[in-house]
Scaffold this motif. Structure first.
Motif, mmCIF file in Angstrom:
data_model
loop_
_atom_site.group_PDB
_atom_site.id
_atom_site.type_symbol
_atom_site.label_atom_id
_atom_site.label_comp_id
_atom_site.label_asym_id
_atom_site.label_seq_id
_atom_site.Cartn_x
_atom_site.Cartn_y
_atom_site.Cartn_z
ATOM 1 N N LEU A 20 5.610 10.849 11.285
ATOM 2 C CA LEU A 20 4.384 11.635 11.386
ATOM 3 C C LEU A 20 4.366 12.682 10.286
ATOM 4 N N ILE A 21 3.162 13.026 9.857
ATOM 5 C CA ILE A 21 2.998 14.135 8.922
ATOM 6 C C ILE A 21 2.319 15.280 9.665
ATOM 7 N N ARG A 22 2.572 16.490 9.222
ATOM 8 C CA ARG A 22 1.848 17.654 9.753
ATOM 9 C C ARG A 22 0.728 17.943 8.769
ATOM 10 N N ARG A 23 -0.504 17.907 9.235
ATOM 11 C CA ARG A 23 -1.677 18.010 8.367
ATOM 12 C C ARG A 23 -1.789 19.383 7.713
ATOM 13 N N GLU A 24 -2.010 19.351 6.411
ATOM 14 C CA GLU A 24 -2.180 20.572 5.627
ATOM 15 C C GLU A 24 -3.616 21.081 5.700
ATOM 16 N N ASN A 25 -4.566 20.153 5.834
ATOM 17 C CA ASN A 25 -5.980 20.499 5.720
ATOM 18 C C ASN A 25 -6.756 20.170 6.992
ATOM 19 N N PRO A 26 -7.912 20.842 7.175
ATOM 20 C CA PRO A 26 -8.789 20.477 8.289
ATOM 21 C C PRO A 26 -9.347 19.080 8.078
ATOM 22 N N PRO A 27 -9.796 18.395 9.099
ATOM 23 C CA PRO A 27 -9.714 18.828 10.492
ATOM 24 C C PRO A 27 -8.299 18.649 11.041
ATOM 25 N N TYR A 28 -8.048 19.283 12.144
ATOM 26 C CA TYR A 28 -6.739 19.222 12.807
ATOM 27 C C TYR A 28 -5.620 19.794 11.940
ATOM 28 N N GLN A 29 -5.933 20.803 11.154
ATOM 29 C CA GLN A 29 -4.923 21.456 10.310
ATOM 30 C C GLN A 29 -3.754 21.917 11.186
ATOM 31 N N GLY A 30 -2.523 21.587 10.771
ATOM 32 C CA GLY A 30 -1.326 21.967 11.508
ATOM 33 C C GLY A 30 -0.914 20.981 12.586
ATOM 34 N N PHE A 31 -1.784 20.035 12.930
ATOM 35 C CA PHE A 31 -1.435 19.008 13.912
ATOM 36 C C PHE A 31 -0.698 17.864 13.221
ATOM 37 N N TYR A 32 0.033 17.104 14.018
ATOM 38 C CA TYR A 32 0.708 15.918 13.499
ATOM 39 C C TYR A 32 -0.224 14.716 13.537
ATOM 40 N N ALA A 33 0.000 13.794 12.603
ATOM 41 C CA ALA A 33 -0.845 12.610 12.485
ATOM 42 C C ALA A 33 -0.060 11.489 11.826
ATOM 43 N N LEU A 34 -0.581 10.296 11.957
ATOM 44 C CA LEU A 34 -0.045 9.168 11.199
ATOM 45 C C LEU A 34 -0.413 9.345 9.735
ATOM 46 N N PRO A 35 0.430 8.891 8.823
ATOM 47 C CA PRO A 35 0.048 8.924 7.413
ATOM 48 C C PRO A 35 -1.119 7.966 7.176
ATOM 49 N N GLY A 36 -2.063 8.409 6.395
ATOM 50 C CA GLY A 36 -3.205 7.559 6.092
ATOM 51 C C GLY A 36 -4.278 8.321 5.357
ATOM 52 N N GLY A 37 -5.327 7.608 5.015
ATOM 53 C CA GLY A 37 -6.425 8.241 4.303
ATOM 54 C C GLY A 37 -7.476 7.227 3.919
ATOM 55 N N PHE A 38 -8.386 7.681 3.088
ATOM 56 C CA PHE A 38 -9.537 6.856 2.729
ATOM 57 C C PHE A 38 -9.177 5.759 1.729
ATOM 58 N N VAL A 39 -9.810 4.613 1.921
ATOM 59 C CA VAL A 39 -9.669 3.483 1.010
ATOM 60 C C VAL A 39 -10.509 3.780 -0.226
ATOM 61 N N GLU A 40 -9.925 3.591 -1.401
ATOM 62 C CA GLU A 40 -10.635 3.823 -2.655
ATOM 63 C C GLU A 40 -11.374 2.555 -3.082
ATOM 64 N N VAL A 41 -12.443 2.737 -3.821
ATOM 65 C CA VAL A 41 -13.207 1.599 -4.339
ATOM 66 C C VAL A 41 -12.277 0.741 -5.204
ATOM 67 N N GLY A 42 -12.304 -0.574 -5.001
ATOM 68 C CA GLY A 42 -11.471 -1.499 -5.758
ATOM 69 C C GLY A 42 -10.094 -1.723 -5.159
ATOM 70 N N GLU A 43 -9.825 -1.131 -4.015
ATOM 71 C CA GLU A 43 -8.515 -1.196 -3.377
ATOM 72 C C GLU A 43 -8.645 -1.952 -2.049
ATOM 73 N N THR A 44 -7.652 -2.766 -1.720
ATOM 74 C CA THR A 44 -7.653 -3.394 -0.404
ATOM 75 C C THR A 44 -7.182 -2.370 0.633
ATOM 76 N N VAL A 45 -7.466 -2.662 1.887
ATOM 77 C CA VAL A 45 -7.024 -1.774 2.962
ATOM 78 C C VAL A 45 -5.491 -1.724 2.997
ATOM 79 N N GLU A 46 -4.852 -2.860 2.753
ATOM 80 C CA GLU A 46 -3.385 -2.910 2.739
ATOM 81 C C GLU A 46 -2.824 -2.044 1.618
ATOM 82 N N GLU A 47 -3.434 -2.125 0.443
ATOM 83 C CA GLU A 47 -2.997 -1.285 -0.685
ATOM 84 C C GLU A 47 -3.183 0.193 -0.359
ATOM 85 N N ALA A 48 -4.292 0.525 0.296
ATOM 86 C CA ALA A 48 -4.557 1.913 0.664
ATOM 87 C C ALA A 48 -3.513 2.430 1.648
#
Length: 129
Positions: A20-48
């Motif tokens: 788990l990561i502890r979130r640096e930014n809102p929303p949920y700043q300071g809470f723990y979360a799974l690592p992840g984020g937005f898929v970039e244009v030209g990238e597969t979901v697996e690559e992201a």
């Protein structure tokens, strides 16, 4: 036409625990979360999922299987964000990176309060083991 944003998350297993990561930014700043984020244009979901895991945890990951697709319109306060989550094995040295205040490995039976719907995602993923 407005459509939902797409994200990729990883339920990373290391030494019998969940990363788990502890979130640096809102929303949920300071809470723990799974690592992840937005898929970039030209990238597969697996690559992201792999890129976000590396950026946020320093780990290389090997995707094992799909945990699920999480699409409830209210799952993220920023708007309608659909997340595709993978179960993965991590290797390398764990270190907090972009958007992460800290990163750690947690006992799946004793998790801290989690952001978003990540408690449900972890439950779903561990059932697939």
């Amino acid at each position: 036409m407005k459509t939902p944003m797409l994200a990729a998350d990883a339920l990373i297993l290391v030494d019998g625990g969940v990363v788990l990561i502890r979130r640096e930014n809102p929303p949920y700043q300071g809470f723990y979360a799974l690592p992840g984020g937005f898929v970039e244009v030209g990238e597969t979901v697996e690559e992201a999922a792999k890129r976000e895991a590396k950026e946020e945890t320093g780990l290389e990951i090997r995707l094992l299987k799909l945990v699920g697709i999480y699409s409830k319109p209210d799952r993220d306060p920023r708007g309608h964000i659909v997340s595709i989550c993978y179960l993965a094995l991590g290797s390398g040295e764990l270190s907090a990176g972009s958007d992460a205040r800290s990163a750690g490995v947690f006992d799946p039976e004793n998790l801290p309060p989690l952001a978003f719907d990540h408690a449900a995602i972890i439950r779903d993923g561990l059932e697939k083991l």
